[in-house]
Structures are given as structure tokens and as C-alpha cells.
Design a protein around this motif. Sequence first.
Motif, short mmCIF file in Angstrom:
data_model
loop_
_atom_site.label_atom_id
_atom_site.label_comp_id
_atom_site.label_asym_id
_atom_site.label_seq_id
_atom_site.Cartn_x
_atom_site.Cartn_y
_atom_site.Cartn_z
N TYR A 1 0.82 -1.21 0.00
CA TYR A 1 0.00 0.00 0.00
C TYR A 1 0.85 1.26 0.00
N ALA A 2 2.18 1.13 -0.06
CA ALA A 2 3.10 2.26 -0.15
C ALA A 2 4.41 1.76 -0.71
N ASN A 3 5.31 2.69 -1.01
CA ASN A 3 6.61 2.30 -1.55
C ASN A 3 7.47 1.62 -0.48
N GLY A 4 8.25 0.65 -0.90
CA GLY A 4 9.17 -0.05 -0.01
C GLY A 4 10.29 -0.67 -0.80
N ASP A 5 11.25 -1.23 -0.11
CA ASP A 5 12.41 -1.84 -0.75
C ASP A 5 12.14 -3.33 -0.95
N SER A 6 11.74 -3.68 -2.17
CA SER A 6 11.40 -5.07 -2.43
C SER A 6 12.65 -5.96 -2.42
N ASP A 7 13.82 -5.39 -2.72
CA ASP A 7 15.05 -6.18 -2.65
C ASP A 7 15.32 -6.64 -1.22
N ALA A 8 15.18 -5.71 -0.27
CA ALA A 8 15.40 -6.07 1.13
C ALA A 8 14.37 -7.08 1.60
N LEU A 9 13.14 -6.89 1.18
CA LEU A 9 12.10 -7.85 1.56
C LEU A 9 12.38 -9.22 0.96
N GLN A 10 12.80 -9.25 -0.31
CA GLN A 10 13.11 -10.54 -0.92
C GLN A 10 14.23 -11.25 -0.18
N SER A 11 15.22 -10.48 0.30
CA SER A 11 16.30 -11.09 1.08
C SER A 11 15.76 -11.69 2.37
N ALA A 12 14.83 -10.98 3.02
CA ALA A 12 14.24 -11.49 4.26
C ALA A 12 13.42 -12.75 3.99
N LEU A 13 12.68 -12.76 2.89
CA LEU A 13 11.88 -13.94 2.55
C LEU A 13 12.78 -15.11 2.16
N ARG A 14 13.88 -14.83 1.49
CA ARG A 14 14.78 -15.90 1.07
C ARG A 14 15.46 -16.57 2.25
N ALA A 15 15.56 -15.85 3.36
CA ALA A 15 16.20 -16.41 4.56
C ALA A 15 15.31 -17.42 5.28
N ILE A 16 14.03 -17.49 4.92
CA ILE A 16 13.11 -18.42 5.56
C ILE A 16 13.44 -19.84 5.14
N SER A 17 13.53 -20.72 6.12
CA SER A 17 13.80 -22.13 5.84
C SER A 17 12.99 -23.01 6.79
N PRO A 18 12.27 -24.00 6.26
CA PRO A 18 12.17 -24.34 4.84
C PRO A 18 11.35 -23.30 4.07
N SER A 19 11.66 -23.16 2.80
CA SER A 19 11.02 -22.13 1.98
C SER A 19 9.87 -22.69 1.15
N HIS A 20 9.57 -23.98 1.32
CA HIS A 20 8.49 -24.64 0.59
C HIS A 20 7.62 -25.42 1.56
#
Length: 199
Positions: free
Chosen positions: A127-146
Motif C-alpha cells: 500500500y506504499a513504496n518499499g524496498d522489495s530487494d530487502a524484503l526478498q532477502s528477508a523472505l529468502r532467509a526463511i527455511s524451509p522455503s516450501h
Amino acid sequence: MSIDHDLRGLVTACRTALKPYPIQPLPDHLLHVTLEMITDAPADRITDAERTELITSLDNHLAAMSAFRLLAGSPVANKAGAYLDCWPDDGLNTLQQAVRSAVRAVRGPEAVRYSGGRPHCSLGYSYANGDSDALQSALRAISPSHAPFTVVAVVLVEVTFTLTETASLAEGTQPAWDFDFTPLHTIALTGPGTPVPNS
């Protein structure tokens, strides 16, 4: 979400990662994989008789389809928000084509113009601008990711959108679209076959 505990764990981890970002997470009852949208008319212009005809067509086209297994993940961030990719494509594509055939049979080709890319489960909308690169890094750190889950039904829903004020990180409040589902009909996938666990 009450059956697939691995999926619940993945979604919970993703919601934690989303907290610092201007993304409105979807509650459990709104998590979904969109198969098709009716694009030839808004809901308030579809009559009860037309709804009944659509339900009958969906029942007929999905009668032979059985439940099947999918894998949700990895989580992905983009300008629209965050979502879980779904794989493998075969079962979902077959189901999607059956739904589209059912809609097309009663409402014509103009009703099946939805294009949402590869099937996915949305986690929340920005709903506003944000840093999708930083968010993707945070999501990628989740394990297990599937996480595996079972598709057991298709639900015909009416979607209602409401413009609301949503708290933003640094800018006070921002307008955002909330939406809700009104379930109209559920088609259980009880045809022949047994769900195959993901390997």
C-alpha cells in the motif's frame, strides 16, 4: 490452513518477514489461488439465474476431478506485494482450464480474460513504496522455503473491495484496498484418483 500444518508454518514465517514493510498481509480465510475471474460483468450485474447457471456448469466440468498435491514456495516479493509460487503446474493448469471451460460455456469468451501469470498464493498487497530487494532477502532467509498442501475444492466467491486507511511506516496513513470474499458455492474435488505426495 487447518490441515496443512507445514503451509501454516511457512505463511507464519512470511508474515513475520513482512511486518517491517508496507504490505497488508492476508488473513488465513483470504489465502487463495485464483483460477479465474469473471471479467465480462461486475458482481452486481450478474443475476441469481446467471449465478445458478454458472454453478451448474462448474459442477459439471469439475465432477471428475480429484484432489491433488502442490508445493507452495519459495516466497517472492514484487511491487504488488508478496506471494508463494505454486508447483508443479500440471494439476493446477488442468484444474484452471476446466474452470475456464465452465465459465466460457455459460458466459462466453469475454468472461475469461483474467491474466494473473503463473498460479500463486498471495500473502499480502503493498500500500506504499518499499524496498522489495530487502524484503526478498528477508523472505529468502526463511527455511524451509516450501510447504506441501492439498487442493481439495474450488470455491466460487464474490469479491468486495473497500478503500480504507492503513497505517504506513513513515507517512502516517495511506489509502489501501481491503477485500473480502462471500462464498457462493464450493465444488469438492472428489473424482477418481488419489493425491500424490510431493517427492
